[in-house]
Design a protein around this motif. Structure first.
Motif, PDB file in Angstrom:
ATOM      1  N   LYS A   1       1.066  -1.060  -0.123  1.00  0.00           N
ATOM      2  CA  LYS A   1       0.028  -0.006  -0.025  1.00  0.00           C
ATOM      3  C   LYS A   1       0.817   1.109   0.054  1.00  0.00           C
ATOM      4  N   LEU A   2       1.911   1.274   0.693  1.00  0.00           N
ATOM      5  CA  LEU A   2       3.034   2.421   0.701  1.00  0.00           C
ATOM      6  C   LEU A   2       3.444   2.571  -0.436  1.00  0.00           C
ATOM      7  N   VAL A   3       3.850   1.414  -1.362  1.00  0.00           N
ATOM      8  CA  VAL A   3       4.576   1.724  -2.714  1.00  0.00           C
ATOM      9  C   VAL A   3       3.321   2.362  -3.503  1.00  0.00           C
ATOM     10  N   LYS A   4       2.153   1.869  -3.707  1.00  0.00           N
ATOM     11  CA  LYS A   4       1.177   2.261  -4.577  1.00  0.00           C
ATOM     12  C   LYS A   4       0.756   3.839  -3.917  1.00  0.00           C
ATOM     13  N   GLY A   5       0.701   4.354  -2.785  1.00  0.00           N
ATOM     14  CA  GLY A   5       0.546   5.643  -2.372  1.00  0.00           C
ATOM     15  C   GLY A   5       1.682   6.459  -2.774  1.00  0.00           C
ATOM     16  N   MET A   6       2.844   5.972  -2.729  1.00  0.00           N
ATOM     17  CA  MET A   6       3.936   6.611  -3.223  1.00  0.00           C
ATOM     18  C   MET A   6       3.908   6.806  -4.729  1.00  0.00           C
ATOM     19  N   MET A   7       3.534   6.091  -5.510  1.00  0.00           N
ATOM     20  CA  MET A   7       3.636   6.205  -7.006  1.00  0.00           C
ATOM     21  C   MET A   7       2.350   6.849  -7.311  1.00  0.00           C
ATOM     22  N   VAL A   8       1.231   6.479  -6.798  1.00  0.00           N
ATOM     23  CA  VAL A   8      -0.074   7.300  -7.324  1.00  0.00           C
ATOM     24  C   VAL A   8      -0.117   8.729  -7.102  1.00  0.00           C
ATOM     25  N   ASN A   9       0.272   9.047  -5.794  1.00  0.00           N
ATOM     26  CA  ASN A   9      -0.066  10.304  -5.074  1.00  0.00           C
ATOM     27  C   ASN A   9       1.267  10.838  -4.642  1.00  0.00           C
ATOM     28  N   SER A  10       2.537  10.321  -5.116  1.00  0.00           N
ATOM     29  CA  SER A  10       3.817  10.888  -4.771  1.00  0.00           C
ATOM     30  C   SER A  10       4.111  11.100  -3.468  1.00  0.00           C
ATOM     31  N   GLY A  11       3.530  10.252  -2.453  1.00  0.00           N
ATOM     32  CA  GLY A  11       3.694  10.379  -1.081  1.00  0.00           C
ATOM     33  C   GLY A  11       5.072  10.517  -0.593  1.00  0.00           C
ATOM     34  N   ASN A  12       5.575  11.490  -0.522  1.00  0.00           N
ATOM     35  CA  ASN A  12       7.088  11.525   0.360  1.00  0.00           C
ATOM     36  C   ASN A  12       6.865  10.831   1.659  1.00  0.00           C
ATOM     37  N   ASP A  13       5.919  10.849   2.525  1.00  0.00           N
ATOM     38  CA  ASP A  13       5.927   9.945   3.659  1.00  0.00           C
ATOM     39  C   ASP A  13       5.905   8.725   3.583  1.00  0.00           C
ATOM     40  N   ALA A  14       5.264   8.110   2.580  1.00  0.00           N
ATOM     41  CA  ALA A  14       5.283   6.837   2.192  1.00  0.00           C
ATOM     42  C   ALA A  14       6.781   6.533   1.714  1.00  0.00           C
ATOM     43  N   ALA A  15       7.370   7.387   0.925  1.00  0.00           N
ATOM     44  CA  ALA A  15       8.891   7.143   0.593  1.00  0.00           C
ATOM     45  C   ALA A  15       9.648   6.788   1.663  1.00  0.00           C
ATOM     46  N   VAL A  16       9.560   7.646   2.796  1.00  0.00           N
ATOM     47  CA  VAL A  16      10.383   7.600   3.892  1.00  0.00           C
ATOM     48  C   VAL A  16      10.028   6.380   4.682  1.00  0.00           C
ATOM     49  N   ALA A  17       8.984   5.889   4.946  1.00  0.00           N
ATOM     50  CA  ALA A  17       8.612   4.903   5.574  1.00  0.00           C
ATOM     51  C   ALA A  17       9.056   3.584   4.754  1.00  0.00           C
ATOM     52  N   ILE A  18       8.972   3.450   3.616  1.00  0.00           N
ATOM     53  CA  ILE A  18       9.575   2.341   2.828  1.00  0.00           C
ATOM     54  C   ILE A  18      11.059   1.954   3.237  1.00  0.00           C
ATOM     55  N   ALA A  19      11.723   3.386   3.152  1.00  0.00           N
ATOM     56  CA  ALA A  19      13.317   3.388   3.201  1.00  0.00           C
ATOM     57  C   ALA A  19      13.605   2.966   4.768  1.00  0.00           C
ATOM     58  N   GLU A  20      12.858   3.557   5.525  1.00  0.00           N
ATOM     59  CA  GLU A  20      13.199   3.160   6.925  1.00  0.00           C
ATOM     60  C   GLU A  20      12.874   1.692   7.327  1.00  0.00           C
TER      61      GLU A  20
ATOM     62  N   SER B   1      15.865  -0.444   4.960  1.00  0.00           N
ATOM     63  CA  SER B   1      17.090  -0.433   5.366  1.00  0.00           C
ATOM     64  C   SER B   1      17.609   0.372   6.702  1.00  0.00           C
ATOM     65  N   GLY B   2      16.494   0.751   7.491  1.00  0.00           N
ATOM     66  CA  GLY B   2      16.665   1.333   8.566  1.00  0.00           C
ATOM     67  C   GLY B   2      16.816   2.584   8.718  1.00  0.00           C
ATOM     68  N   SER B   3      17.117   3.540   7.930  1.00  0.00           N
ATOM     69  CA  SER B   3      17.181   4.612   7.681  1.00  0.00           C
ATOM     70  C   SER B   3      17.292   5.287   6.433  1.00  0.00           C
ATOM     71  N   VAL B   4      16.960   6.620   6.093  1.00  0.00           N
ATOM     72  CA  VAL B   4      16.774   7.115   4.860  1.00  0.00           C
ATOM     73  C   VAL B   4      18.325   7.077   4.367  1.00  0.00           C
ATOM     74  N   ASP B   5      19.325   7.497   5.147  1.00  0.00           N
ATOM     75  CA  ASP B   5      20.761   7.366   4.543  1.00  0.00           C
ATOM     76  C   ASP B   5      21.272   6.186   4.370  1.00  0.00           C
ATOM     77  N   ALA B   6      20.680   5.206   4.944  1.00  0.00           N
ATOM     78  CA  ALA B   6      21.191   3.780   4.495  1.00  0.00           C
ATOM     79  C   ALA B   6      20.707   3.153   3.458  1.00  0.00           C
ATOM     80  N   PHE B   7      19.440   3.677   3.145  1.00  0.00           N
ATOM     81  CA  PHE B   7      18.406   3.156   1.893  1.00  0.00           C
ATOM     82  C   PHE B   7      19.002   4.044   0.751  1.00  0.00           C
ATOM     83  N   ALA B   8      19.559   5.387   0.895  1.00  0.00           N
ATOM     84  CA  ALA B   8      20.050   5.724  -0.425  1.00  0.00           C
ATOM     85  C   ALA B   8      21.396   5.252  -0.564  1.00  0.00           C
ATOM     86  N   GLU B   9      22.081   4.701   0.268  1.00  0.00           N
ATOM     87  CA  GLU B   9      23.234   3.778  -0.056  1.00  0.00           C
ATOM     88  C   GLU B   9      22.993   2.663  -0.961  1.00  0.00           C
ATOM     89  N   GLU B  10      21.706   2.005  -0.498  1.00  0.00           N
ATOM     90  CA  GLU B  10      21.356   0.901  -1.379  1.00  0.00           C
ATOM     91  C   GLU B  10      20.802   1.118  -2.794  1.00  0.00           C
TER      92      GLU B  10
END
Length: 400
Positions: free
Chosen positions: A106-125, A128-137
């Motif tokens: 649901k988070l992935v869909k909300g991020m893609m359909v409505n461009s949810g930045n909060d959903a993107a951060v929730a996915i990353a955390e 990978s545990g954090s936004v910075d760690a996910f950026a490395e991935e």
């Protein structure tokens, strides 16, 4: 009689233009966006580019990478607990509540359909545990998996950061990779979805306008921050052909959409397929022959031939005029010349012959159609002139 003659002239002109070879009318589009690219979605062959290697700020088209990583490395059935960091992120959101538990899918869909930045951060955390760690991935993925060297991500959503950059060419390659995943294709094509959350109940409508307005558009992502301008990634299918268009730093959303439509129309109308059979040898490096591991269909435009070559590093390239494309390495197989099995025929000449024969055939066909069309127009015009003269003579005899 005069009205009848004008109708005949109109018919002749319509007939002429209807049989005139359409390929002669297809011109390279005039693109306003600062950078752009159009590729064949199946092979990665570049059909058009404008400054496509120029480093740019991507904005929310970044979420394509976040989505494919979530699909490939996560379990979409997982439950994700929303953190305060996700809840407080800037920009477009799906209004997640701190502590709310939401399925990853649901988070992935909300991020893609409505461009949810909060959903993107929730996915990353979650992944990978954090936004910075996910950026490395994210960066490991684009560099190791896709061999892209001009892209660097610092976050999963695309909010501005000086070091958060990519190119139109890299985004096209990323999208090509993502579209090979059926789950991603399904999510990217969603036009709307019902959203029920602790703080928000609504129907989300996809922000990508072309997906809503054109049936042949199959997915993509739009983006905007002030430093990036309007960015847009679009995939489309027509007549078993798949294209991917990327435009970056347009001065308005309408410009991005219009540029994309120009690119897609150009790709679907100005190019014809050239088929290369499985086993065709592309070239030899040292004691190794390189050949196609499966049938390959490339596209040629009206004026220039497609050329297939192999680089010294064993990478296959296709060229149309000045545009060179690196093709997927999975399309190649290698065979040592020391192998005693039945050798593969040298088909470099037959590859050129294949495209050359098709080109010659199309040119002769277009010429024949043009000659026939002009001939029919001239016959109708001559008949009208003779008819007019005959009518004038009859009137002269009747009224001396």
């Amino acid at each position: 009689m005069i009205a009848k003659q004008w109708w005949l002239i109109l018919f002749a002109l319509t007939l002429l233009f209807s049989v005139f070879p359409q390929t002669t009318l297809a011109e390279e589009p005039n693109i306003t966006s600062e950078t752009a690219i159009l590729i064949d979605g199946k092979t990665g062959q570049i059909l058009y580019e404008k400054n496509s290697g120029q480093v740019m700020y991507p904005a929310s088209i970044t979420k394509i990478v976040t989505a494919i990583l979530a699909i490939e490395s996560g379990n979409l059935n997982d439950s994700v607990e929303v953190s305060s960091e996700a809840r407080q992120v800037d920009g477009t959101r799906v209004y997640l509540a701190e502590g709310e538990t939401v399925p990853l899918e649901k988070l992935v869909k909300g991020m893609m359909v409505n461009s949810g930045n909060d959903a993107a951060v929730a996915i990353a955390e979650h992944l990978s545990g954090s936004v910075d760690a996910f950026a490395e991935e994210m960066n490991a993925f684009v560099k190791d998996e896709l061999n892209l060297q001009d892209t660097n991500f610092t976050n999963p959503h695309g909010l501005f950061n000086e070091e958060h950059v990519t190119t139109a060419k890299d985004m096209a390659r990323i999208t090509q990779y993502a579209m090979q995943n059926d789950e991603y294709r399904s999510i990217a094509s969603l036009k709307e979805m019902e959203w029920s959350g602790e703080e928000w109940d609504t129907t989300l409508i996809n922000h990508h306008r072309l997906l809503l307005d054109h049936d042949y558009v199959t997915g993509g992502k739009n983006g905007y921050v002030s430093k990036s301008g309007f960015t847009l990634v679009t995939s489309a299918e027509q007549d078993e052909r798949e294209l991917i268009a990327v435009t970056m730093k347009a001065n308005s959303s309408n410009t991005a959409y219009q540029d994309t439509l120009k690119l897609l129309n150009y790709g679907f109308n100005a190019f014809t397929p050239v088929v290369y059979e499985e086993g065709k040898k592309i070239g030899t490096i040292g004691d190794t022959d390189y050949m196609l591991s499966k049938e390959l269909t490339l596209l040629r435009n009206n004026d220039e031939e497609v050329e297939l070559t192999i680089t010294d590093d064993g990478v296959m390239e296709s060229s149309i005029g000045s545009i060179t494309s690196l093709l997927d390495s999975s399309l190649l197989s290698a065979k040592s010349l020391n192998d005693s099995s039945t050798p593969v025929a040298d088909v470099e000449t037959s590859v050129n012959k294949t495209s050359g024969e098709e080109s010659t055939s199309n040119e002769w066909l277009n010429l024949a159609i043009l000659v026939i069309g002009i001939g029919m127009f001239m016959v109708i015009l001559l008949a009208l002139i003779l008819s007019k003269k005959s009518s004038h003579r009859r009137r002269s005899r009747s009224f001396p």
